[in-house]
Motif scaffolding. Structure first.
Motif, PDB file in Angstrom:
ATOM      1  N   UNK A   1       0.853  -1.190   0.000  1.00 43.36           N
ATOM      2  CA  UNK A   1       0.000   0.000   0.000  1.00 43.36           C
ATOM      3  C   UNK A   1       0.886   1.235   0.000  1.00 43.36           C
ATOM      4  N   UNK A   2       0.697   2.112  -0.979  1.00 41.04           N
ATOM      5  CA  UNK A   2       1.428   3.377  -1.065  1.00 41.04           C
ATOM      6  C   UNK A   2       0.475   4.496  -0.648  1.00 41.04           C
ATOM      7  N   UNK A   3       0.846   5.238   0.411  1.00 42.90           N
ATOM      8  CA  UNK A   3       0.021   6.338   0.908  1.00 42.90           C
ATOM      9  C   UNK A   3       0.787   7.637   0.699  1.00 42.90           C
ATOM     10  N   UNK A   4       0.335   8.449  -0.246  1.00 43.19           N
ATOM     11  CA  UNK A   4       1.023   9.701  -0.579  1.00 43.19           C
ATOM     12  C   UNK A   4       0.018  10.612  -1.269  1.00 43.19           C
ATOM     13  N   UNK A   5       0.026  11.894  -0.909  1.00 40.19           N
ATOM     14  CA  UNK A   5      -0.935  12.814  -1.509  1.00 40.19           C
ATOM     15  C   UNK A   5      -0.519  13.268  -2.905  1.00 40.19           C
ATOM     16  N   UNK A   6       0.704  12.929  -3.321  1.00 39.31           N
ATOM     17  CA  UNK A   6       1.193  13.314  -4.640  1.00 39.31           C
ATOM     18  C   UNK A   6       0.809  12.232  -5.648  1.00 39.31           C
ATOM     19  N   UNK A   7      -0.113  12.572  -6.539  1.00 41.07           N
ATOM     20  CA  UNK A   7      -0.614  11.581  -7.502  1.00 41.07           C
ATOM     21  C   UNK A   7       0.485  11.074  -8.417  1.00 41.07           C
ATOM     22  N   UNK A   8       1.429  11.954  -8.795  1.00 40.06           N
ATOM     23  CA  UNK A   8       2.517  11.531  -9.668  1.00 40.06           C
ATOM     24  C   UNK A   8       3.374  10.458  -8.999  1.00 40.06           C
ATOM     25  N   UNK A   9       3.644  10.643  -7.698  1.00 35.09           N
ATOM     26  CA  UNK A   9       4.446   9.655  -6.978  1.00 35.09           C
ATOM     27  C   UNK A   9       3.677   8.346  -6.861  1.00 35.09           C
ATOM     28  N   UNK A  10       2.390   8.421  -6.552  1.00 35.38           N
ATOM     29  CA  UNK A  10       1.590   7.198  -6.459  1.00 35.38           C
ATOM     30  C   UNK A  10       1.612   6.437  -7.774  1.00 35.38           C
ATOM     31  N   UNK A  11       1.415   7.153  -8.876  1.00 36.40           N
ATOM     32  CA  UNK A  11       1.378   6.493 -10.188  1.00 36.40           C
ATOM     33  C   UNK A  11       2.747   5.918 -10.543  1.00 36.40           C
ATOM     34  N   UNK A  12       3.816   6.681 -10.248  1.00 34.85           N
ATOM     35  CA  UNK A  12       5.175   6.220 -10.539  1.00 34.85           C
ATOM     36  C   UNK A  12       5.482   4.921  -9.790  1.00 34.85           C
ATOM     37  N   UNK A  13       5.175   4.911  -8.480  1.00 38.67           N
ATOM     38  CA  UNK A  13       5.495   3.738  -7.664  1.00 38.67           C
ATOM     39  C   UNK A  13       4.631   2.547  -8.047  1.00 38.67           C
ATOM     40  N   UNK A  14       3.385   2.801  -8.351  1.00 43.53           N
ATOM     41  CA  UNK A  14       2.510   1.696  -8.761  1.00 43.53           C
ATOM     42  C   UNK A  14       3.049   1.030 -10.019  1.00 43.53           C
ATOM     43  N   UNK A  15       3.398   1.842 -11.008  1.00 41.76           N
ATOM     44  CA  UNK A  15       3.906   1.289 -12.263  1.00 41.76           C
ATOM     45  C   UNK A  15       5.239   0.571 -12.041  1.00 41.76           C
ATOM     46  N   UNK A  16       6.150   1.202 -11.296  1.00 43.17           N
ATOM     47  CA  UNK A  16       7.492   0.635 -11.117  1.00 43.17           C
ATOM     48  C   UNK A  16       7.459  -0.650 -10.286  1.00 43.17           C
ATOM     49  N   UNK A  17       6.733  -0.626  -9.182  1.00 37.68           N
ATOM     50  CA  UNK A  17       6.705  -1.798  -8.303  1.00 37.68           C
ATOM     51  C   UNK A  17       5.949  -2.966  -8.950  1.00 37.68           C
ATOM     52  N   UNK A  18       4.911  -2.662  -9.697  1.00 34.96           N
ATOM     53  CA  UNK A  18       4.193  -3.741 -10.372  1.00 34.96           C
ATOM     54  C   UNK A  18       5.050  -4.372 -11.463  1.00 34.96           C
ATOM     55  N   UNK A  19       5.894  -3.567 -12.120  1.00 32.62           N
ATOM     56  CA  UNK A  19       6.825  -4.122 -13.102  1.00 32.62           C
ATOM     57  C   UNK A  19       7.814  -5.066 -12.438  1.00 32.62           C
ATOM     58  N   UNK A  20       8.036  -4.857 -11.138  1.00 32.44           N
ATOM     59  CA  UNK A  20       8.975  -5.694 -10.396  1.00 32.44           C
ATOM     60  C   UNK A  20       8.279  -6.771  -9.566  1.00 32.44           C
ATOM     61  N   UNK A  21       7.026  -7.079  -9.939  1.00 30.52           N
ATOM     62  CA  UNK A  21       6.370  -8.251  -9.411  1.00 30.52           C
ATOM     63  C   UNK A  21       5.498  -8.070  -8.189  1.00 30.52           C
ATOM     64  N   UNK A  22       5.265  -6.831  -7.752  1.00 29.30           N
ATOM     65  CA  UNK A  22       4.426  -6.591  -6.590  1.00 29.30           C
ATOM     66  C   UNK A  22       3.022  -6.190  -7.010  1.00 29.30           C
TER      67      UNK A  22
ATOM     68  N   UNK B   1      12.505  -4.764  -0.481  1.00 31.58           N
ATOM     69  CA  UNK B   1      12.946  -6.157  -0.477  1.00 31.58           C
ATOM     70  C   UNK B   1      13.690  -6.497   0.807  1.00 31.58           C
ATOM     71  N   UNK B   2      14.534  -5.570   1.278  1.00 31.52           N
ATOM     72  CA  UNK B   2      15.311  -5.823   2.493  1.00 31.52           C
ATOM     73  C   UNK B   2      14.406  -5.943   3.713  1.00 31.52           C
ATOM     74  N   UNK B   3      13.421  -5.047   3.830  1.00 26.58           N
ATOM     75  CA  UNK B   3      12.514  -5.089   4.982  1.00 26.58           C
ATOM     76  C   UNK B   3      11.672  -6.364   4.950  1.00 26.58           C
TER      77      UNK B   3
END
Length: 244
Positions: free
Chosen positions: A10-31, A118-120
């Motif tokens: 779960x990504x909690x951030x009021x910045x829509x650009x950051x939410x979209x960036x992390x969603x795309x990047x992390x999903x590309x990496x299997x999450x 990944x480390x956590x």
């Protein structure tokens, strides 16, 4: 054990650009990624859905990340990584005090955040395996203190019980797993956060001081966790597994 492809973040951030960036990047990496713009949206998702980790921004309208971290920790051990102002060490320390497992300063490289995630998750899985391997041996005694590793409760010599948050529990468990061994700041940071300590990052020292306070060991001459000048810290009391 879950595979990495099954991990839900779960990504909690009021910045829509950051939410979209992390969603795309992390999903590309299997999450699998769910996002929320604020605390109200977060509460609609957590704890109704199973989550493996929460990425939590500090500076948000309404309830800030500190408030939400404290709220989550009161009910769950789900790993938390906080997004902090890059140069604000105070934010990092407060987040760790409230039970966050790690932090990443803004602006950040998504690859760095991925490595922290990944480390956590790896540390949490190893901790779960360790606890399950103890079977009925769920209490560690050191000096006149004891730690319930299942419930994360610390009991004083007088019988007072206090719950430990993620950062304090992980730090104490590390010392208890390596009694009599000098642990440098880099050792502690590597085991707790998966990286060496920055020369200017004093959060490890603050965590040590806070843990000593919990153990009533914060005077001029600590007796449980001692400082080895120029080398690090050492747990000086024996550790005994209570068969219970």
């Amino acid at each position: 054990m879950q595979t990495e492809q099954q991990k839900r973040i779960l990504v909690v951030d009021d910045d829509e650009d950051i939410r979209d960036l992390l969603k795309e990047y992390l999903e590309k990496n299997g999450f699998s990624v769910i996002s929320a713009a604020d605390g109200q949206a977060m509460r609609q998702i957590w704890p109704a859905q199973r989550l493996d980790l929460i990425v939590l921004d500090i500076m948000m309208p309404g309830d800030d990340g500190f408030t939400l971290c404290k709220e989550i920790r009161a009910r769950s051990r789900v790993p938390i990584i906080m997004l902090t102002a890059g140069s604000d060490e105070t934010d990092r320390i407060i987040g760790l005090e409230l039970g966050a497992d790690d932090y990443v300063g803004k602006p950040f490289n998504p690859r760095e955040l991925l490595a922290r995630i990944k480390a956590v998750l790896r540390r949490y899985e190893e901790g779960a395996e360790h606890r399950s391997g103890l079977d009925g041996q769920q209490r560690l005694r050191f000096g006149n203190w004891s730690l319930d590793v299942t419930n994360r409760e610390l009991t004083s010599p007088e019988g007072d019980v206090q719950s430990l948050n993620g950062a304090d529990y992980n730090l104490l468990q590390l010392f208890l797993s390596r009694p009599g061994e000098v642990l440098s700041r880099d050792d502690l940071s590597l085991h707790l956060r998966g990286r060496d300590a920055s020369p200017f990052d004093r959060s490890i020292d603050v965590q040590i001081s806070r843990l000593r306070g919990r153990l009533n060991d914060d005077g001029k001459s600590p007796q449980v966790i001692k400082t080895v000048r120029g080398a690090g810290y050492i747990l000086t009391v024996p550790v005994v597994v209570d068969n219970g």
